[in-house]
Design a protein around this motif. Structure first.
Motif, PDB file in Angstrom:
ATOM      1  N   MET A  60       1.167  -1.345   0.039  1.00 42.60           N
ATOM      2  CA  MET A  60       0.164   0.184   0.098  1.00 42.60           C
ATOM      3  C   MET A  60       0.538   1.154   0.204  1.00 42.60           C
ATOM      4  O   MET A  60       2.155   1.103   0.847  1.00 42.60           O
ATOM      5  CB  MET A  60      -1.193   0.210   1.193  1.00 42.60           C
ATOM      6  N   GLY A  61       0.559   2.155  -0.861  1.00 42.85           N
ATOM      7  CA  GLY A  61       0.998   3.122  -0.662  1.00 42.85           C
ATOM      8  C   GLY A  61       2.411   3.297  -1.821  1.00 42.85           C
ATOM      9  O   GLY A  61       3.053   4.590  -2.136  1.00 42.85           O
ATOM     10  N   CYS A  62       2.910   2.206  -2.788  1.00 44.68           N
ATOM     11  CA  CYS A  62       4.075   2.413  -3.048  1.00 44.68           C
ATOM     12  C   CYS A  62       3.559   3.023  -4.277  1.00 44.68           C
ATOM     13  O   CYS A  62       5.306   3.643  -5.481  1.00 44.68           O
ATOM     14  CB  CYS A  62       4.426   0.877  -3.459  1.00 44.68           C
ATOM     15  N   GLY A  63       3.115   2.845  -4.655  1.00 48.50           N
ATOM     16  CA  GLY A  63       2.763   4.144  -5.919  1.00 48.50           C
ATOM     17  C   GLY A  63       2.056   3.059  -7.433  1.00 48.50           C
ATOM     18  O   GLY A  63       1.567   3.857  -8.382  1.00 48.50           O
ATOM     19  N   LYS A  64       0.828   2.537  -6.849  1.00 53.35           N
ATOM     20  CA  LYS A  64       0.499   1.142  -7.696  1.00 53.35           C
ATOM     21  C   LYS A  64      -0.596   2.256  -8.623  1.00 53.35           C
ATOM     22  O   LYS A  64      -0.655   2.519  -9.957  1.00 53.35           O
ATOM     23  CB  LYS A  64       0.249   0.008  -8.046  1.00 53.35           C
ATOM     24  N   SER A  65      -1.084   2.755  -7.942  1.00 56.73           N
ATOM     25  CA  SER A  65      -2.683   3.141  -8.623  1.00 56.73           C
ATOM     26  C   SER A  65      -1.932   4.874  -9.315  1.00 56.73           C
ATOM     27  O   SER A  65      -2.082   4.645 -10.834  1.00 56.73           O
ATOM     28  CB  SER A  65      -3.953   4.284  -7.632  1.00 56.73           C
ATOM     29  N   THR A  66      -1.103   5.170  -9.034  1.00 59.31           N
ATOM     30  CA  THR A  66      -0.378   7.090  -9.473  1.00 59.31           C
ATOM     31  C   THR A  66       0.290   6.173 -10.975  1.00 59.31           C
ATOM     32  O   THR A  66       0.088   7.008 -12.014  1.00 59.31           O
ATOM     33  CB  THR A  66       0.090   7.741  -7.905  1.00 59.31           C
ATOM     34  N   ARG A  72       4.323   8.280   3.033  1.00 59.37           N
ATOM     35  CA  ARG A  72       3.093   8.329   1.833  1.00 59.37           C
ATOM     36  C   ARG A  72       2.372   7.238   2.351  1.00 59.37           C
ATOM     37  O   ARG A  72       0.703   8.775   2.652  1.00 59.37           O
ATOM     38  CB  ARG A  72       3.236   7.643   1.148  1.00 59.37           C
ATOM     39  N   ARG A  75      -7.854   2.332   3.946  1.00 58.28           N
ATOM     40  CA  ARG A  75      -7.160   1.354   3.535  1.00 58.28           C
ATOM     41  C   ARG A  75      -7.032   1.058   5.635  1.00 58.28           C
ATOM     42  O   ARG A  75      -6.884   2.204   6.592  1.00 58.28           O
ATOM     43  CB  ARG A  75      -5.849   1.950   4.127  1.00 58.28           C
ATOM     44  N   LYS A  91      12.451   8.739  -6.222  1.00 60.01           N
ATOM     45  CA  LYS A  91      12.072   8.680  -7.742  1.00 60.01           C
ATOM     46  C   LYS A  91      10.742   9.886  -7.449  1.00 60.01           C
ATOM     47  O   LYS A  91       9.920   9.159  -7.760  1.00 60.01           O
ATOM     48  CB  LYS A  91      12.214   6.959  -8.327  1.00 60.01           C
ATOM     49  N   ILE A 135       7.815  10.755  -9.893  1.00 56.74           N
ATOM     50  CA  ILE A 135       6.140   9.369 -11.258  1.00 56.74           C
ATOM     51  C   ILE A 135       7.302   9.119 -12.491  1.00 56.74           C
ATOM     52  O   ILE A 135       6.500   8.154 -13.063  1.00 56.74           O
ATOM     53  CB  ILE A 135       4.817   9.859 -10.643  1.00 56.74           C
TER      54      ILE A 135
HETATM   55  N1  ATP Z   1       7.101   8.548  -7.315  1.00 54.93           N
HETATM   56  C1  ATP Z   1       6.136   9.165  -6.208  1.00 54.93           C
HETATM   57  N2  ATP Z   1       6.438  10.275  -5.596  1.00 54.93           N
HETATM   58  C2  ATP Z   1       5.942  10.987  -5.307  1.00 54.93           C
HETATM   59  N3  ATP Z   1       4.523  10.578  -4.512  1.00 54.93           N
HETATM   60  C3  ATP Z   1       4.193   9.447  -5.359  1.00 54.93           C
HETATM   61  C4  ATP Z   1       5.239   8.328  -5.555  1.00 54.93           C
HETATM   62  N4  ATP Z   1       4.487   7.427  -6.415  1.00 54.93           N
HETATM   63  C5  ATP Z   1       3.538   7.696  -5.245  1.00 54.93           C
HETATM   64  N5  ATP Z   1       3.367   8.922  -4.613  1.00 54.93           N
HETATM   65  C6  ATP Z   1       1.653   9.807  -3.944  1.00 54.93           C
HETATM   66  O1  ATP Z   1       1.868   7.784  -2.435  1.00 54.93           O
HETATM   67  C7  ATP Z   1       0.576   8.348  -2.583  1.00 54.93           C
HETATM   68  C8  ATP Z   1       0.851   6.630  -2.375  1.00 54.93           C
HETATM   69  O2  ATP Z   1       0.374   6.221  -4.108  1.00 54.93           O
HETATM   70  P1  ATP Z   1      -1.355   5.029  -4.523  1.00 54.93           P
HETATM   71  O3  ATP Z   1      -2.056   5.748  -4.264  1.00 54.93           O
HETATM   72  O4  ATP Z   1      -0.587   5.727  -5.959  1.00 54.93           O
HETATM   73  O5  ATP Z   1      -0.677   3.754  -3.473  1.00 54.93           O
HETATM   74  P2  ATP Z   1      -1.308   2.418  -3.985  1.00 54.93           P
HETATM   75  O6  ATP Z   1       0.426   1.583  -4.207  1.00 54.93           O
HETATM   76  O7  ATP Z   1      -2.331   2.992  -5.247  1.00 54.93           O
HETATM   77  O8  ATP Z   1      -1.770   2.633  -2.754  1.00 54.93           O
HETATM   78  P3  ATP Z   1      -2.974   1.406  -2.284  1.00 54.93           P
HETATM   79  O9  ATP Z   1      -2.526  -0.271  -2.206  1.00 54.93           O
HETATM   80  O10 ATP Z   1      -3.711   2.085  -0.957  1.00 54.93           O
HETATM   81  O11 ATP Z   1      -4.130   1.557  -3.031  1.00 54.93           O
HETATM   82  C9  ATP Z   1      -0.187   8.871  -3.455  1.00 54.93           C
HETATM   83  O12 ATP Z   1      -0.581  10.367  -2.882  1.00 54.93           O
HETATM   84  C10 ATP Z   1       0.515   9.426  -4.692  1.00 54.93           C
HETATM   85  O13 ATP Z   1       0.662  10.809  -4.787  1.00 54.93           O
END
Ligand code: ATP
Ligand code: SKM
Ligand code: MG
Length: 172
Positions: free
Chosen positions: A10-16, A112, A120, A158, A160
């Motif tokens: 969670m929060g590693c950035g998958k959706s973003t 994050r 979550r 890093k 996005i």
């Molecule tokens: N490379 C990045 N640099 C800075 N912030 C980032 C980066 N990637 C993602 N974020 C930020 O980190 C937060 C978590 O990202 P995101 O919701 O995409 O994670 P996720 O893996 O989809 O989480 P989940 O499993 O809970 O759905 C968001 O606020 C997003 O804007």
């Protein structure tokens, strides 16, 4: 057709990351959590509250299989726990699958997630101290499953765009 799978805690950035990747490589993105919410007409939080985690994992597995078996090319952003249940990790190495683990440190994840935890359910009620400990332990338990991905990309420090470019070069 090919499925590009993004996975990680969670929060590693998958959706973003998937949203930007989708725009650049022009392949549609489906977020598994959102797909489950549409399919069940319930939020992930309510599924956990009303039916419990075991039920959620069953629905999650079925939804993942549905997407994998669809005829369309797509990017699939998994839920944070998807690879760790119902032998879903074995599906990460399937034919026509490219799976990428977005690897983040405990510190990155904590920073994050502490800003945004209400949606979550696994961390919603934890204070900072509890959350740090939970992430460390949970990540340790889950690493085996995440490491079944075909590719790993570090996301710490890093942007996005940098992460997306790393994935584009894996796909080239
Ligand atoms: N490379 C990045 N640099 C800075 N912030 C980032 C980066 N990637 C993602 N974020 C930020 O980190 C937060 C978590 O990202 P995101 O919701 O995409 O994670 P996720 O893996 O989809 O989480 P989940 O499993 O809970 O759905 C968001 O606020 C997003 O804007
Ligand atoms: O890490 C997990 O187990 C989860 C992550 C989210 O994406 C959701 O799928 C749900 O909150 C469970
Ligand atoms: Mg997400």
């Amino acid at each position: 057709m090919r499925k590009i799978i993004l996975l990680g805690y969670m929060g590693c950035g998958k959706s973003t990351i998937a949203k930007t990747l989708s725009r650049i490589i022009r392949i549609p993105f489906v977020d598994l959590d959102e797909y489950i919410e549409e399919k069940t007409n319930l939020s992930i939080n309510s599924i956990f509250e009303k039916h419990g985690e075991i039920y959620f994992r069953k629905v999650e597995h079925e939804a993942f299989l549905e997407l994998l078996n669809s005829s369309e090319e797509m990017i699939i952003g998994l839920g944070g726990g998807t690879p760790c249940y119902a032998n879903n990790h074995e599906l990460l190495k399937g034919e026509n699958v490219v799976s990428v683990y977005l690897r983040a440190s405990i510190e990155t994840l904590f920073n994050r997630l502490s800003a945004n935890k209400s949606k979550r359910p696994l961390i919603a009620n934890k204070n900072d101290e509890e959350m740090k400990e939970f992430i460390a332990m949970h990540l340790f338990e889950r690493s085996f499953y995440y490491n079944q991905a075909q590719y790993k990309v570090n996301v710490d420090n890093k942007t996005i765009d940098q992460v997306v470019l790393d994935i584009v070069s894996i796909l080239a």
